[in-house]
Structure formats: C-alpha cells, structure tokens
Design an enzyme around this catalytic site. Structure first.
Site: not given
Length: 437
Positions: A244, A266, A269, A334-335, A422, A198, A427, A137, A221, A368
C-alpha cells in the site's frame, strides 16, 4: 526518533535517491512459486479432497467433507443481526455509499446504423454483458477486512454478476463476524471457509463442490498473489497488488498531526508500505517529523509503522507545488492527498494516481471504508496505466456488426485489398464472394 529519509529537489543526487526510494523488487520468491504450482496442480487433479487436506494442514481446520466448509445464508444473516448496533449501522452506511457510487458506473450497450452512401443499413455497436460467476478472495485470521467484501462484491452485483462465490480462511475455525455480516449485506451467494493458493485453485478450476468462476478478485498474501498470477488466462483476475502507498502533497498549512497520522495510516499495513510527504516548506516538514516521533508510541502497530517509514518512507522538500505535482505524477501513487489551499485547482495537475483525496479534511482512511469510490487501487506505479476496481471490471464488451448488402460491396473491396496485402487470400475471397452476389 524515526530514521525516515529526507530528500530535496535541490540536492545534486535527488534523482538517484528518488529512484532508489521508488525501487521495489516485486519478483516472486521461487520457493513460494514452487509451492503454489504444486498446490494448484493437486487441487486441479483431486478437487475437494486436496482442498480439505490443505485446509487441515495450513488452517488447522479438521473436517471430513466440503459441506462443513460452507457457510449457510442463515449463518451470514445471524452474523449481521448479531453485530453491536454501532458496528452494524456503520457497515450498512458504508455499503449504501459504495452501492450508490457504483450504480453511476455501468457501461451500457449501444449501436448505430450507418447512413453513408454505399454502407446504408449497416449496423455497428457494442453489447455489454456481466460475467456469469465471480470468485471473491477475502483474507482471514488477523487480517480480516469487511471493507474488502463490500468493495469487491457490491460492484459485481451492480454489474449484474449472477453468482458470487466468496472464500475466506478461518484458522482453527475462527470466524470474523464483520466479514460474514458484510457478505450478507453484499448478497454473496456462497461462502467457503478456505484460503490460500488452494482456494484460488478451487475457484479457477472448480471442484466437486466449488463451482468454477470466470474471474477472481480480492487481496491476499504472497501465496494468493502467486496463485492468481498462475491462473490468469484460465480465469480473469483484478490485479496483483503491491504494498500500500500514500503520497501527501501539503502546502505547510495543515495540522502536522493530521499529516503524520495519514502517513501512519498506510505504514501500519505492513513493513513494505510506502508513505511520502512532499512539501515546499522546510520548517513544516520538521514539524511533521516531530509529530511522527511524538505520535508513534501511541500506535498499537508502532513496530510495523516504524519499519515501513524507515524502509520506504520519505519527507521531500520541493521548490513549489507545481514541482510537487510533477514528482507525484512520476511516482503515480495508489493514494494521493492534496492537503493544500484551493485543492480543486490542483487536481488538473495530477495525471497519475489511483485515487485523489481533495482538501485538508479528506483523509485517505475515508476512502478505505465509506466515502463510496472503490478502495481496490493500482499500486507500484501502475496508476500510470490502470484504474480502480469498478463495475466495468465485472462486465465484458462484445462488438456487434451487421453489414447490409450494399455495405458488403463497399467494405468487401476494402477488406479484400488489405487481405491480399497481408497474404491471406481466403480472407479476401470470403469478402469477394459477397461482391459477386
């Protein structure tokens, strides 16, 4: 003046304020989730017809068949060849660096044969195989990221994924040539100009035209994130990423404009992004604050940057760099930039971060786009237990077990004892049958 939060570890309420800074409500919007659930069910039931309808409704793209929503390989190559030379060379250089880095990652199959008395001839191992088909995506419209195409598609190719299907919304038919050029460079097999929940549904369930995939990767999104959550289990997903984040640890010797711009990188964003500076030097923190105020008016996305810095940004004064590393591990960003002298020596102090940028010249933005390591990183503290996207995310591991006749007798007794314990006698008997032979 930017009203960014100021914290100091010597403050009596530091812990409370830090917790408040890090708190992020990731709960789904119920209306978004309801809408997504309806779209997923509709696409699952009606396939292409539903995808065409939602594409018309949400993207303003009026078509009569799915063939009009698929781009040919020739169109992708035309986008690549039509780029200005400077853009094409930059894209090709980035793609090559990402490729070379990820080619060092592949997991390999392995096996060994036991030589122990009683299990000699038993073979154990692991077979690594790529996923058959992956869906990528890619955001479209205003948020068009060719770098995301490279970062998601190239590791899949290195892993050996046979078929890569990309979806990218093109509102009112507006194509981003850089995104299409990146798809050509990364050798994406099929590209459909659809987006939103979709598109996720089409990849997860398959339609008359779009093949069902094994895993869906790539950012989107709130609707895309909600859709990925809902289809997880039917297909794999990379992660559901939060806003971010960047955390800069500085010793007070870096040009304050550099640090200010790294914080901006950052914050631009979105309004929920988080930018944090940790430093033991109070005077330097003030210099960075001055740089933030002076540089903000030069930024095209200054409103977004201001909102992010005032909502979730912070300048934190600590006693020393050891304490700074401790707080960084608690945040698990994250960074993480180590903008300090002898930066390599401090890497061992960091246990939780998506990516570590070592030294004053290593801006997060290089990671990045073109440094080589993947820019798909864990957010919202999940670096405590998650890793960057890589080749291993497009492979699966299958255990190999071949037990010899001698091994069946030795292992069978162990298995039977545990199985009876068990309460699973079938088994146990399955193992004991081999003892009797």
């Amino acid at each position: 003046m930017i009203r960014i939060k100021r914290l100091a570890t010597t403050d009596a309420d530091f812990e409370v304020r830090l917790d408040a800074l890090l708190a992020f409500e990731a709960a789904q919007d119920e209306s978004v989730d309801r809408t997504v659930a309806s779209i997923l069910a509709d696409v699952k039931a009606r396939g292409d017809a539903a995808v065409i309808e939602y594409t018309r409704r949400f993207d303003g793209l009026v078509v009569s068949s799915m063939t009009e929503l698929e781009l040919s390989q020739n169109e992708l190559q035309q986008a690549l060849s039509g780029l200005p030379s400077v853009q094409r060379e930059a894209l090709e250089a980035a793609a090559q660096r990402v490729l070379e880095y990820h080619q060092r990652q592949p997991l390999r199959s392995w096996q060994y044969e036991e030589e122990h008395e009683g299990t000699r001839g038993t073979m154990l191992g692991q077979k690594v195989t790529p996923l058959d088909r992956v869906g990528l995506y890619v955001p479209g419209g205003k948020a068009s990221y060719p770098s995301s195409v490279l970062m998601n598609a190239i590791p899949a190719r290195v892993a050996g994924v046979r078929d890569l299907v990309m979806v990218v919304p093109t509102p009112f038919g507006e194509h981003n040539p850089l995104v299409l050029a990146a798809a050509a460079l990364a050798r994406v097999d099929r590209v459909f100009t659809i987006g939103g929940a979709q598109a996720v549904a089409a990849l997860a369930y398959g339609t008359q035209t779009i093949p069902r995939v094994d895993k869906i990767v790539g950012p989107g999104n709130a609707y895309v994130a909600a859709a990925k959550r809902r289809v997880f289990g039917i297909v794999g997903i990379d992660m559901v990423a939060g806003p971010s984040e960047i955390l800069v640890i500085c010793d007070g010797q870096t040009n304050p404009d550099w640090v200010a711009m790294d914080l901006f990188s950052q914050a631009e964003h979105d309004e929920l992004a988080q930018s944090v500076l940790i430093c033991p030097d109070a005077a330097y923190i003030e210099r960075v604050a001055t740089s933030l105020d002076r540089l903000l008016p030069t930024m095209p996305r200054q409103q977004v940057i201001r909102a992010a810095l005032e909502n979730r940004g912070a300048l934190i004064q600590v006693r020393d760099l050891d304490e700074a590393c401790g707080i960084a591990n608690r945040i698990a960003p994250e960074h993480l930039e180590l903008s300090v002298s002898d930066a390599e020596a401090w890497v061992e102090k960091i246990h939780h971060a998506g990516a570590i940028f070592i030294g004053r010249y290593t801006s997060e933005s290089l990671g990045d786009y073109c440094a080589g390591p993947n820019h798909v990183l864990p957010t919202s503290g999940s670096a405590r237990f998650s890793s960057p996207l890589g080749v291993y995310d497009f492979q699966k591991r299958t255990s190999l077990i071949r037990v010899s006749q001698a091994g069946a007798k030795t292992l069978g007794r162990i298995a039977a004892t545990l199985a009876y314990g068990e309460g699973l006698p079938a088994h146990a008997r399955a193992a004991e049958y081999r003892l009797e032979s």
